[in-house]
Design a protein around this motif. Structure first.
Motif: not given
Length: 104
Positions: A89-91, A78-80, A66-73
């Motif tokens: 919300v859609n993105t 942040e970039a998109t 979960w921490d890794q998923l949170d960091q990656d998301l």
């Protein structure tokens, strides 16, 4: 409590209960559209999208995943993220779904 006039200048109080003040039926009428199987997404765009593949999410106790998923998301979002709240919300949901589908 209700008061009634007995004589000029005098009142008599009645200690009986007042009539109940019921709001009546407050439920909204149900239309056939509300009875559809998938009524959680009611926007026209969501009705045209095909059903998504189910994701086998990690267990609640798997904090590393979960921490890794949170960091990656965080990095990807942040970039998109740009545009209106609806576009964000859609993105957000699309990116989260795609990243989790690939990973899990």
């Amino acid at each position: 409590m209700q008061r009634t006039v007995v004589a000029p200048g005098e009142t008599q109080e009645s200690s009986g209960q007042e009539e109940p003040h019921s709001p009546g039926d407050l439920s909204a009428p149900v239309s056939p559209q509300d009875l559809r199987k998938d009524s959680s997404n009611t926007s026209p765009e969501s009705q045209t999208q095909p059903a998504r593949e189910r994701i086998k999410w990690p267990k609640m106790g798997d904090t590393k995943e979960w921490d890794q998923l949170d960091q990656d998301l965080d990095k990807v979002l942040e970039a998109t993220l740009a545009g209106t709240a609806e576009q964000k919300v859609n993105t957000l949901t699309t990116i989260t779904y795609n990243l989790a589908r690939e990973r899990f």
